[in-house]
Design a protein around this motif. Structure first.
Motif, PDB file in Angstrom:
ATOM      1  N   LEU A 173      12.802   0.808   6.017  1.00  0.00           N
ATOM      2  CA  LEU A 173      11.770   1.774   6.374  1.00  0.00           C
ATOM      3  C   LEU A 173      12.391   3.116   6.769  1.00  0.00           C
ATOM      4  N   ARG A 174      13.490   3.059   7.542  1.00  0.00           N
ATOM      5  CA  ARG A 174      14.172   4.307   7.924  1.00  0.00           C
ATOM      6  C   ARG A 174      14.711   5.027   6.684  1.00  0.00           C
ATOM      7  N   SER A 175      15.303   4.265   5.780  1.00  0.00           N
ATOM      8  CA  SER A 175      15.878   4.867   4.579  1.00  0.00           C
ATOM      9  C   SER A 175      14.782   5.485   3.715  1.00  0.00           C
ATOM     10  N   ALA A 176      13.655   4.792   3.576  1.00  0.00           N
ATOM     11  CA  ALA A 176      12.538   5.345   2.805  1.00  0.00           C
ATOM     12  C   ALA A 176      12.054   6.641   3.434  1.00  0.00           C
ATOM     13  N   ARG A 177      12.011   6.676   4.754  1.00  0.00           N
ATOM     14  CA  ARG A 177      11.580   7.882   5.469  1.00  0.00           C
ATOM     15  C   ARG A 177      12.520   9.048   5.177  1.00  0.00           C
ATOM     16  N   ARG A 178      13.819   8.792   5.137  1.00  0.00           N
ATOM     17  CA  ARG A 178      14.782   9.859   4.859  1.00  0.00           C
ATOM     18  C   ARG A 178      14.578  10.410   3.445  1.00  0.00           C
ATOM     19  N   HIS A 179      14.345   9.522   2.477  1.00  0.00           N
ATOM     20  CA  HIS A 179      14.123   9.987   1.100  1.00  0.00           C
ATOM     21  C   HIS A 179      12.837  10.815   1.010  1.00  0.00           C
ATOM     22  N   LEU A 180      11.816  10.428   1.747  1.00  0.00           N
ATOM     23  CA  LEU A 180      10.571  11.202   1.745  1.00  0.00           C
ATOM     24  C   LEU A 180      10.780  12.568   2.393  1.00  0.00           C
ATOM     25  N   ASP A 181      11.636  12.612   3.414  1.00  0.00           N
ATOM     26  CA  ASP A 181      11.943  13.903   4.044  1.00  0.00           C
ATOM     27  C   ASP A 181      12.628  14.844   3.046  1.00  0.00           C
ATOM     28  N   VAL A 213       4.002   9.703   4.531  1.00  0.00           N
ATOM     29  CA  VAL A 213       4.915   9.740   5.676  1.00  0.00           C
ATOM     30  C   VAL A 213       4.209   9.273   6.942  1.00  0.00           C
ATOM     31  N   GLU A 214       2.976   9.727   7.136  1.00  0.00           N
ATOM     32  CA  GLU A 214       2.219   9.322   8.324  1.00  0.00           C
ATOM     33  C   GLU A 214       1.985   7.811   8.335  1.00  0.00           C
ATOM     34  N   SER A 215       1.621   7.255   7.191  1.00  0.00           N
ATOM     35  CA  SER A 215       1.404   5.806   7.095  1.00  0.00           C
ATOM     36  C   SER A 215       2.695   5.036   7.342  1.00  0.00           C
ATOM     37  N   LEU A 216       3.793   5.557   6.768  1.00  0.00           N
ATOM     38  CA  LEU A 216       5.085   4.879   6.954  1.00  0.00           C
ATOM     39  C   LEU A 216       5.491   4.883   8.420  1.00  0.00           C
ATOM     40  N   ASP A 217       5.303   6.003   9.096  1.00  0.00           N
ATOM     41  CA  ASP A 217       5.664   6.086  10.511  1.00  0.00           C
ATOM     42  C   ASP A 217       4.851   5.088  11.335  1.00  0.00           C
ATOM     43  N   HIS A 218       3.566   4.926  10.981  1.00  0.00           N
ATOM     44  CA  HIS A 218       2.718   3.978  11.697  1.00  0.00           C
ATOM     45  C   HIS A 218       3.221   2.551  11.489  1.00  0.00           C
ATOM     46  N   VAL A 219       3.557   2.205  10.257  1.00  0.00           N
ATOM     47  CA  VAL A 219       4.080   0.866   9.968  1.00  0.00           C
ATOM     48  C   VAL A 219       5.396   0.636  10.701  1.00  0.00           C
ATOM     49  N   ARG A 252       1.824  17.975  -1.646  1.00  0.00           N
ATOM     50  CA  ARG A 252       2.350  18.003  -0.282  1.00  0.00           C
ATOM     51  C   ARG A 252       1.451  17.195   0.659  1.00  0.00           C
ATOM     52  N   GLY A 253       0.149  17.322   0.482  1.00  0.00           N
ATOM     53  CA  GLY A 253      -0.773  16.569   1.325  1.00  0.00           C
ATOM     54  C   GLY A 253      -0.642  15.070   1.102  1.00  0.00           C
ATOM     55  N   GLN A 254      -0.476  14.661  -0.161  1.00  0.00           N
ATOM     56  CA  GLN A 254      -0.282  13.247  -0.458  1.00  0.00           C
ATOM     57  C   GLN A 254       1.010  12.732   0.167  1.00  0.00           C
ATOM     58  N   LEU A 255       2.067  13.531   0.060  1.00  0.00           N
ATOM     59  CA  LEU A 255       3.348  13.138   0.646  1.00  0.00           C
ATOM     60  C   LEU A 255       3.239  13.029   2.163  1.00  0.00           C
ATOM     61  N   ALA A 256       2.553  13.967   2.786  1.00  0.00           N
ATOM     62  CA  ALA A 256       2.379  13.919   4.250  1.00  0.00           C
ATOM     63  C   ALA A 256       1.612  12.672   4.664  1.00  0.00           C
ATOM     64  N   LYS A 276       0.833  -1.204   0.000  1.00  0.00           N
ATOM     65  CA  LYS A 276       0.000   0.000   0.000  1.00  0.00           C
ATOM     66  C   LYS A 276       0.863   1.248   0.000  1.00  0.00           C
ATOM     67  N   LEU A 277       1.943   1.238   0.798  1.00  0.00           N
ATOM     68  CA  LEU A 277       2.869   2.369   0.796  1.00  0.00           C
ATOM     69  C   LEU A 277       3.523   2.548  -0.567  1.00  0.00           C
ATOM     70  N   VAL A 278       3.920   1.428  -1.181  1.00  0.00           N
ATOM     71  CA  VAL A 278       4.544   1.497  -2.504  1.00  0.00           C
ATOM     72  C   VAL A 278       3.569   2.075  -3.525  1.00  0.00           C
ATOM     73  N   ASP A 279       2.321   1.610  -3.491  1.00  0.00           N
ATOM     74  CA  ASP A 279       1.320   2.112  -4.441  1.00  0.00           C
ATOM     75  C   ASP A 279       1.085   3.611  -4.262  1.00  0.00           C
ATOM     76  N   GLN A 280       1.011   4.073  -3.013  1.00  0.00           N
ATOM     77  CA  GLN A 280       0.824   5.503  -2.765  1.00  0.00           C
ATOM     78  C   GLN A 280       1.996   6.310  -3.322  1.00  0.00           C
ATOM     79  N   THR A 281       3.202   5.772  -3.130  1.00  0.00           N
ATOM     80  CA  THR A 281       4.398   6.460  -3.627  1.00  0.00           C
ATOM     81  C   THR A 281       4.420   6.488  -5.151  1.00  0.00           C
TER      82      THR A 281
END
Length: 459
Positions: A400-408, A202-208, A195-199, A163-168
């Motif tokens: 997951l951490r690395s993906a979070r950094r790229h999203l940041d 990020v929120e979903s990734l943090d939850h996972v 920006r809203g989609q990206l946020a 689901k995260l991959v599809d959103q990205t």
């Protein structure tokens, strides 16, 4: 990745004696093997056939059940044959030798560790996260770990990652489509709510990540090392936490000469409690054995996830205790335990401080032990959320951490609101690659080799 399609066979049950043992074979076409093993017999797919297992000369090795699974309806996606007989080691070795002999003409060979599950992955029967969950379910040391591994095996973890991959991907499509029309770039971020989609991603990734990090605790646990001078009650505390007398307790200094390890569970989290030799800061009265024990104590401290520093509350602090604290490694949580409050008159209590958490308890009287258990859970970051946890591995957390950094970084480019959409798109692509590596859609072959080499043979 190129798949070795030669047929394989192995004993699929654990070593040792048992009521039932299984020899498993897998390959593209096991028809010739079945005909050689059971001349004239017809094994109906997905039906159990009670039949004698014989040697090449016709001598009966065992009598049991043969199960044939026709590709692709099998664990590996290939033809699979399982012979279920009695679980004696000698019988199973004889049966395996017969299977290998019967399949020699077709190139049948002994399976490597994890090769059955590796083929299931390469034949799209499981993704990589599910394949790893097979090994985690086998190795689970607690009920909570087994439940979480089962969740991952069923595909729950993979689904949230997908689901995260599809959103990205959806956001990438919008960004890259806009790159073809430069005059639209200025309005893109607002019109598409990028920006809203990206946020939201990020929120979903943090939850996972929170669920995966807690699940990782169920898999790995914590190494908790008991440290202190002789006779401060380290062994008594180990016994109190374990709920049994696993360590010898005497008033004689230096009773514990080597480490004593006991694994316990708190709220399903495995904790490896390690009792060590008491540390003396002077050489007087220390024999060679005790000196080696003290050296090993410091070796365990260097590998600790948590240090429990025990002190005698009835005597108060000493210069020796300060020297012990000064030698602790940095960035390792320390719980300073004032033991023997039954002699000092203190009450059970927890006092947080900047350098450590101070807990007053009595290991001998089992007073304040629950306070210590709660503190260990706090350090572990454990929270009872009521949500399903995923028995994540360290590589999953790294991805997951690395993906979070790229999203940041993508968010930083989005905030500039200028000609940075190409960089925005590139960071989304890199985040997608990291997420896809979890399920194996983007995973180097050498990593696959490491992962499956840690499986047991026959699985």
């Amino acid at each position: 990745m190129k798949l070795d399609t030669s047929p394989i066979a192995a004993i699929a049950t654990a070593p040792g004696r048992g009521g039932i043992g299984v020899v498993r074979a897998s390959g593209k076409n096991l028809g010739p093997l079945i005909e050689t093993l059971f001349p004239g017999a017809k094994l109906a797919p997905r039906h159990a056939t009670y039949i004698p297992f014989t040697s090449a000369s016709g001598e009966v090795i065992d009598q049991g059940i043969a199960l044939y699974f026709k590709a692709p309806h099998s664990y590996t996606g290939e033809d699979v044959l399982e012979l279920q007989g009695h679980g004696g080691p000698v019988v199973l070795q004889m049966l395996l030798a017969r299977v290998l002999e019967a399949g020699m003409a077709s190139g049948l060979r002994l399976a490597e560790p994890g090769e059955f599950t590796r083929r299931a992955y390469l034949n799209d029967k499981l993704d990589l996260a599910q394949a790893e969950a097979v090994a985690d379910l086998i190795d689970a040391s607690t009920e909570a770990a087994a439940r979480s591994a089962s969740q991952s095996l069923s595909g729950a973890f993979s689904q949230v990652v997908h689901k995260l991959v599809d959103q990205t991907i959806n956001l990438r499509m919008l960004v890259e489509a806009t790159l073809d029309f430069p005059e639209e770039e200025i309005d893109f971020l607002e019109k598409s709510d990028a920006r809203g989609q990206l946020a939201a991603i990020v929120e979903s990734l943090d939850h996972v990540f929170r669920q995966a990090a807690q699940g990782a605790l169920l898999r790995e646990g914590l190494n908790v090392v008991l440290v202190g001078q002789p006779n401060v009650g380290k062994s008594s505390l180990l016994n109190a936490l374990a709920g049994s007398d696993v360590a010898i307790v005497t008033p004689i200094a230096g009773t514990t000469r080597d480490k004593v390890t006991e694994t316990i569970q708190i709220e399903g989290i495995p904790l490896n409690i390690i009792d060590t030799a008491g540390i003396r800061t002077v050489d007087e009265g220390i024999d060679v054995v005790e000196r080696i024990g003290i050296e090993r104590t410091w070796g365990e401290v260097g590998k600790a996830d948590v240090i429990l520093h025990l002190l005698d509350a009835s005597l108060g602090p000493s210069r020796a205790d300060e020297e012990i604290v000064a030698a602790f490694p940095a960035n390792v949580p320390v719980v300073c335990i004032w033991n023997k409050i039954d002699l000092s008159g203190h009450r059970p209590a927890v006092e947080p401080a900047e350098d450590a958490t101070y807990i007053y308890l009595s290991a001998h009287e089992k007073l304040g032990i629950d306070l210590l258990r709660k503190e260990l859970l706090r350090i572990a970051g454990w929270q009872q959320t009521g949500e399903s946890l995923y028995l994540a591995r360290e590589r999953h957390l790294i991805a997951l951490r690395s993906a979070r950094r790229h999203l940041d970084v993508a968010a930083e480019h989005a905030a500039q609101n200028d000609q940075s959409l190409d960089l925005f798109a590139e960071e989304l692509r890199l985040a997608q690659d990291q997420l896809s590596s979890i399920t194996g859609e983007f995973t180097p072959d050498d990593l696959l080799g490491v992962i499956f080499s840690r499986f047991c043979i026959g699985k």
